[in-house]
Design a protein around this motif. Structure first.
Motif, PDB file in Angstrom:
ATOM      1  N   LEU A  55       1.804  -0.669  11.152  1.00  0.00           N
ATOM      2  CA  LEU A  55       0.528  -0.225  11.713  1.00  0.00           C
ATOM      3  C   LEU A  55      -0.581  -1.236  11.436  1.00  0.00           C
ATOM      4  O   LEU A  55      -1.473  -1.413  12.271  1.00  0.00           O
ATOM      5  CB  LEU A  55       0.125   1.127  11.112  1.00  0.00           C
ATOM      6  N   ALA A  56      -0.525  -1.893  10.292  1.00  0.00           N
ATOM      7  CA  ALA A  56      -1.575  -2.848   9.934  1.00  0.00           C
ATOM      8  C   ALA A  56      -1.683  -3.948  10.980  1.00  0.00           C
ATOM      9  O   ALA A  56      -2.781  -4.302  11.425  1.00  0.00           O
ATOM     10  CB  ALA A  56      -1.290  -3.446   8.558  1.00  0.00           C
ATOM     11  N   GLY A  57      -0.538  -4.484  11.406  1.00  0.00           N
ATOM     12  CA  GLY A  57      -0.562  -5.554  12.389  1.00  0.00           C
ATOM     13  C   GLY A  57      -1.065  -5.105  13.739  1.00  0.00           C
ATOM     14  O   GLY A  57      -1.928  -5.744  14.351  1.00  0.00           O
ATOM     15  N   SER A  58      -0.550  -3.976  14.232  1.00  0.00           N
ATOM     16  CA  SER A  58      -0.954  -3.514  15.566  1.00  0.00           C
ATOM     17  C   SER A  58      -2.364  -2.954  15.569  1.00  0.00           C
ATOM     18  O   SER A  58      -3.060  -3.005  16.587  1.00  0.00           O
ATOM     19  CB  SER A  58       0.040  -2.452  16.069  1.00  0.00           C
ATOM     20  N   SER A  59      -2.834  -2.435  14.429  1.00  0.00           N
ATOM     21  CA  SER A  59      -4.176  -1.852  14.377  1.00  0.00           C
ATOM     22  C   SER A  59      -5.251  -2.903  14.598  1.00  0.00           C
ATOM     23  O   SER A  59      -6.320  -2.603  15.124  1.00  0.00           O
ATOM     24  CB  SER A  59      -4.403  -1.164  13.023  1.00  0.00           C
ATOM     25  N   THR A  88      -3.145  -2.831   2.958  1.00  0.00           N
ATOM     26  CA  THR A  88      -2.320  -1.763   3.518  1.00  0.00           C
ATOM     27  C   THR A  88      -1.030  -1.615   2.727  1.00  0.00           C
ATOM     28  O   THR A  88      -0.324  -2.605   2.503  1.00  0.00           O
ATOM     29  CB  THR A  88      -1.984  -2.058   4.992  1.00  0.00           C
ATOM     30  N   PRO A  89      -0.687  -0.399   2.290  1.00  0.00           N
ATOM     31  CA  PRO A  89       0.579  -0.184   1.573  1.00  0.00           C
ATOM     32  C   PRO A  89       1.784  -0.566   2.423  1.00  0.00           C
ATOM     33  O   PRO A  89       1.716  -0.587   3.653  1.00  0.00           O
ATOM     34  CB  PRO A  89       0.561   1.327   1.284  1.00  0.00           C
ATOM     35  N   GLU A  90       2.887  -0.815   1.772  1.00  0.00           N
ATOM     36  CA  GLU A  90       4.091  -1.308   2.447  1.00  0.00           C
ATOM     37  C   GLU A  90       4.557  -0.375   3.555  1.00  0.00           C
ATOM     38  O   GLU A  90       4.975  -0.828   4.625  1.00  0.00           O
ATOM     39  CB  GLU A  90       5.221  -1.475   1.412  1.00  0.00           C
ATOM     40  N   LEU A 102     -10.723  -1.148   3.160  1.00  0.00           N
ATOM     41  CA  LEU A 102     -10.009  -1.359   4.417  1.00  0.00           C
ATOM     42  C   LEU A 102     -10.851  -0.926   5.605  1.00  0.00           C
ATOM     43  O   LEU A 102     -10.946  -1.643   6.612  1.00  0.00           O
ATOM     44  CB  LEU A 102      -8.670  -0.617   4.408  1.00  0.00           C
ATOM     45  N   ARG A 103     -11.484   0.232   5.525  1.00  0.00           N
ATOM     46  CA  ARG A 103     -12.288   0.663   6.669  1.00  0.00           C
ATOM     47  C   ARG A 103     -13.518  -0.225   6.862  1.00  0.00           C
ATOM     48  O   ARG A 103     -13.966  -0.441   7.990  1.00  0.00           O
ATOM     49  CB  ARG A 103     -12.680   2.132   6.570  1.00  0.00           C
ATOM     50  N   LEU A 104     -14.049  -0.761   5.766  1.00  0.00           N
ATOM     51  CA  LEU A 104     -15.164  -1.698   5.903  1.00  0.00           C
ATOM     52  C   LEU A 104     -14.721  -3.003   6.562  1.00  0.00           C
ATOM     53  O   LEU A 104     -15.470  -3.614   7.322  1.00  0.00           O
ATOM     54  CB  LEU A 104     -15.775  -1.983   4.531  1.00  0.00           C
ATOM     55  N   VAL A 105     -13.494  -3.430   6.285  1.00  0.00           N
ATOM     56  CA  VAL A 105     -12.948  -4.614   6.959  1.00  0.00           C
ATOM     57  C   VAL A 105     -12.831  -4.351   8.454  1.00  0.00           C
ATOM     58  O   VAL A 105     -13.215  -5.183   9.287  1.00  0.00           O
ATOM     59  CB  VAL A 105     -11.574  -4.994   6.363  1.00  0.00           C
ATOM     60  N   TYR A 106     -12.312  -3.168   8.822  1.00  0.00           N
ATOM     61  CA  TYR A 106     -12.192  -2.815  10.241  1.00  0.00           C
ATOM     62  C   TYR A 106     -13.567  -2.772  10.920  1.00  0.00           C
ATOM     63  O   TYR A 106     -13.732  -3.267  12.044  1.00  0.00           O
ATOM     64  CB  TYR A 106     -11.521  -1.445  10.391  1.00  0.00           C
ATOM     65  N   VAL A 156      -4.038   3.712  12.884  1.00  0.00           N
ATOM     66  CA  VAL A 156      -4.480   2.849  11.793  1.00  0.00           C
ATOM     67  C   VAL A 156      -3.861   3.365  10.492  1.00  0.00           C
ATOM     68  O   VAL A 156      -3.513   4.537  10.385  1.00  0.00           O
ATOM     69  CB  VAL A 156      -6.022   2.828  11.678  1.00  0.00           C
ATOM     70  N   PRO A 157      -3.685   2.498   9.499  1.00  0.00           N
ATOM     71  CA  PRO A 157      -3.059   2.923   8.247  1.00  0.00           C
ATOM     72  C   PRO A 157      -3.818   4.053   7.561  1.00  0.00           C
ATOM     73  O   PRO A 157      -5.047   4.160   7.677  1.00  0.00           O
ATOM     74  CB  PRO A 157      -3.087   1.644   7.398  1.00  0.00           C
ATOM     75  N   ALA A 158      -3.078   4.878   6.823  1.00  0.00           N
ATOM     76  CA  ALA A 158      -3.698   5.996   6.107  1.00  0.00           C
ATOM     77  C   ALA A 158      -4.732   5.501   5.105  1.00  0.00           C
ATOM     78  O   ALA A 158      -5.719   6.200   4.812  1.00  0.00           O
ATOM     79  CB  ALA A 158      -2.619   6.808   5.394  1.00  0.00           C
ATOM     80  N   ALA A 159      -4.548   4.283   4.585  1.00  0.00           N
ATOM     81  CA  ALA A 159      -5.482   3.729   3.606  1.00  0.00           C
ATOM     82  C   ALA A 159      -6.882   3.552   4.177  1.00  0.00           C
ATOM     83  O   ALA A 159      -7.850   3.407   3.424  1.00  0.00           O
ATOM     84  CB  ALA A 159      -4.960   2.390   3.087  1.00  0.00           C
ATOM     85  N   THR A 160      -7.007   3.578   5.500  1.00  0.00           N
ATOM     86  CA  THR A 160      -8.328   3.467   6.131  1.00  0.00           C
ATOM     87  C   THR A 160      -9.238   4.599   5.685  1.00  0.00           C
ATOM     88  O   THR A 160     -10.459   4.421   5.579  1.00  0.00           O
ATOM     89  CB  THR A 160      -8.177   3.511   7.664  1.00  0.00           C
TER      90      THR A 160
END
Length: 468
Positions: A403-407, A396-398, A275-279, A264-268
Motif C-alpha cells: 500500500l505504501a508504494g501505490s498510495s 510504513t510497517p512491513e 506519515l500523514r504529515l508526509v502525505y 493508504v497504510p493504517a499507520a496514516t
C-alpha cells in the motif's frame, strides 16, 4: 574505511550502482512505466485541438482530460491489489497492455465519444502502470538505492514534459494526430513484453488483497465531481463542485480510518502523525505545481510568446522538478533537512510568479523572471520528493508496504486533479473567461499565483512537523 549507517558508501548508493549490471534493466523498466504514462498525458494535451478540428466534439474537449485523470486515479488505487495477486511481472504487463489497448482505440476513433472511451482505458492502464512503478522500487531494489530510484522515476515527468509536447506538436503540424498515438505503441509493447521479463515473477506474499471498492468509489467520485465542476464558468457550479468534492473526500478519510481494506497504510491514522504529515506535504507541493496548467496561456497572451515557446516555458517547472530530484537524491543522510527546505524554495518560486507572472511584456527580462520562478517552484518540489517517497516506505510497517508504494501515486494523482480543478475555479471566479483583455489576464494571473502560494506556505509547516 568504516562506512556508517548514516552515510552509506557512494558505490553502494550512487547512480553507478543503480545502473550497474545487476539493477540496470529493472531501473530502466520502472522508469519507462512512469515515462509511458506521462508522455501520453502531455502528448494528448498537445494534439487535442487537432483532434477536435478533425472529428468534432468541441463540447467534450475538457472531458478528454477529465476522463483520463479520473480513470488514472482508479487505476492507481487498484495497484496494491493487482500487485499482490499477480506479482510484479504479470501486473506490469497487464498495465502496459491496457494502456496500449486504450491508445489503439484513440488512434482509430471516428468520433469524440469513442476517443473518450479510449482515454478511459488509457487512464486505467496508465494509472496502474504509474503506481506499480513506484510500488516495485521496494520489491526489486535494495533500500540503499530507494532515493536514487525514486528520483529516477520522478524525473520521467520532466522528460515527458519535453518529449510529449514535441512529439504531439510534430504530428499535429503534419495534420496526422493519429500518428502520435500509433507512435507510442511500439514502446508500450516493447516494455510490456521485454521490460516485464526483467521483473520478478511471483506475488508479493501473503493473502491476495482485495480492491477497496468503497474507498475507490468515494475518492474517484470526488475527483470526477471537482473536475467536472471546474469546466463551468458559473461560480455557483464551481462552488457546489468544491463543496461536494470536499464532503466526499472527508467521507473517504473517515472510511479509511475505520476500515481494514484501505488505500493508504493504517499507520496514516496512528497517534504518530509523521506519515500523514508526509502525505499532506506531498499533496500540498503537488497542488502548488498545478499552476503550470495556465503558464503557456499566460506566456502567449501576456509575455507575447509563440505557442511552442510558451509551451516550453511551462515545461521549465518540470525541468526544475527533475533537476532538483537528481541533485538531492543522494543526500539520504540529510533527508529530513531537505524535506524541510523544499517547500521554502517552492514558496519563493510562487512569490516570484506573483510579481513576474502578470507582467504584460515580451522583454527578455520579463520572460526570464517567469522562467526562474518556475524553475524554483519545480526545484523545491523535486529536491524534497525522493526523500518524501522514501520516508513513506520507511514509516510504513512491513504488512502495509504494498500500500505504501501505490498510495504515493494515489495522493499525487488526486492532488493533481484537485489542483488543476482549483486552478480552473480560481481563474473562472476572477473573470478569466470574460475576455477582458490583458488587464483581465493580469488580474487572473495575480490571483492564481497568490492564492496557490498558500499551498507551499502550509507545506513549510507540515514538513517541519513531519521532520520533528
Amino acid at each position: 574505511m568504516t562506512v556508517t549507517s548514516e552515510e552509506p558508501a557512494a558505490s553502494a548508493t550512487g547512480w553507478r550502482a543503480l545502473f550497474g549490471r545487476e539493477h540496470r534493466s529493472v531501473a530502466i523498466t520502472l522508469a519507462a512505466g512512469v515515462a509511458l504514462h506521462a508522455v501520453n498525458v502531455y502528448l494528448a494535451a498537445t494534439i487535442m485541438p487537432s483532434v477536435v478540428d478533425d472529428i468534432g466534439g468541441s463540447g467534450l474537449y475538457a472531458w478528454a482530460t477529465t476522463v483520463f485523470v479520473f480513470a488514472s486515479v482508479l487505476g492507481s488505487t487498484g495497484a496494491a491489489a493487482v500487485l499482490g495477486a499477480r506479482g510484479p511481472r504479470s501486473s506490469y504487463r497487464l498495465a502496459a497492455l491496457l494502456l496500449a489497448a486504450g491508445t489503439i482505440v484513440c488512434a482509430v476513433a471516428p468520433s469524440m465519444p469513442v476517443l473518450l472511451a479510449g482515454r478511459l482505458v488509457q487512464g486505467l492502464g496508465g494509472g496502474l502502470l504509474f503506481a506499480l512503478s513506484y510500488a516495485m522500487v521496494r520489491i526489486t531494489l535494495d533500500e540503499a538505492l530507494w532515493p536514487r530510484a525514486m528520483a529516477l522515476v520522478s524525473a520521467m515527468w520532466g522528460v515527458a514534459t519535453l518529449v510529449g509536447p514535441a512529439l504531439g506538436g510534430l504530428f499535429a503540424q503534419l495534420d496526422a494526430w493519429r500518428g502520435a498515438f500509433w507512435g507510442l505503441l511500439p514502446f508500450l509493447l516493447f516494455f510490456g513484453f521485454w521490460g516485464a521479463t526483467r521483473l520478478p515473477k511471483g506475488g508479493t506474499g501473503g493473502s491476495a488483497p482485495r480492491i477497496p471498492w468503497t474507498s475507490v468509489s468515494l475518492l474517484g467520485l470526488a475527483v470526477l465531481v471537482i473536475s467536472a465542476a471546474s469546466i463551468s464558468s458559473r461560480i455557483a457550479v464551481n462552488a457546489a463542485g468544491l463543496l461536494v468534492a470536499a464532503l466526499l473526500l472527508a467521507g473517504w478519510l473517515r472510511h479509511e480510518r475505520r476500515t481494514t481494506l484501505r488505500l493508504v497504510p493504517a499507520a496514516t491514522f496512528a497517534p504518530d502523525a509523521r506519515l500523514r504529515l508526509v502525505y499532506v506535504t506531498m499533496a500540498l507541493l503537488v497542488l502548488a505545481s498545478t499552476v503550470e496548467v495556465y503558464v503557456p496561456y499566460f506566456g502567449q497572451h501576456l509575455q507575447g510568446l509563440g505557442p511552442l515557446t510558451a509551451g516550453y516555458l511551462g515545461a521549465v517547472l518540470a525541468a526544475g522538478w527533475t533537476l532538483g530530484s537528481i541533485a538531492y537524491s543522494g543526500m539520504s543522510h540529510r533527508g529530513g533537512m531537505i524535506i524541510a527546505i523544499g517547500p521554502v524554495v517552492s514558496l519563493a518560486g510562487l512569490v516570484g510568479l506573483f510579481f513576474a507572472g502578470p507582467v504584460h511584456s515580451g522583454s527578455v527580462t520579463a520572460v526570464a523572471a517567469v522562467g526562474v520562478s518556475l524553475l524554483l517552484l519545480g526545484w523545491g518540489v523535486g529536491m524534497a520528493w525522493p526523500h518524501l517517497l522514501t520516508r513513506v516506505l520507511q514509516l510504513t510497517p512491513e504488512e502495509d508496504q504494498d500500500l505504501a508504494g501505490s498510495s504515493v501515486t494515489t495522493i499525487q494523482l488526486t492532488a493533481t486533479a484537485f489542483g488543476s480543478a482549483l486552478a480552473g475555479t480560481v481563474t473562472n471566479v476572477v473573470g478569466f473567461s470574460d475576455g477582458t483583455g490583458a488587464g483581465g489576464l493580469q488580474n487572473t494571473a495575480r490571483w492564481m499565483f497568490g492564492l496557490f502560494a498558500l499551498a507551499p506556505l502550509a507545506a513549510v509547516l507540515t514538513a517541519r512537523s513531519a521532520r520533528r
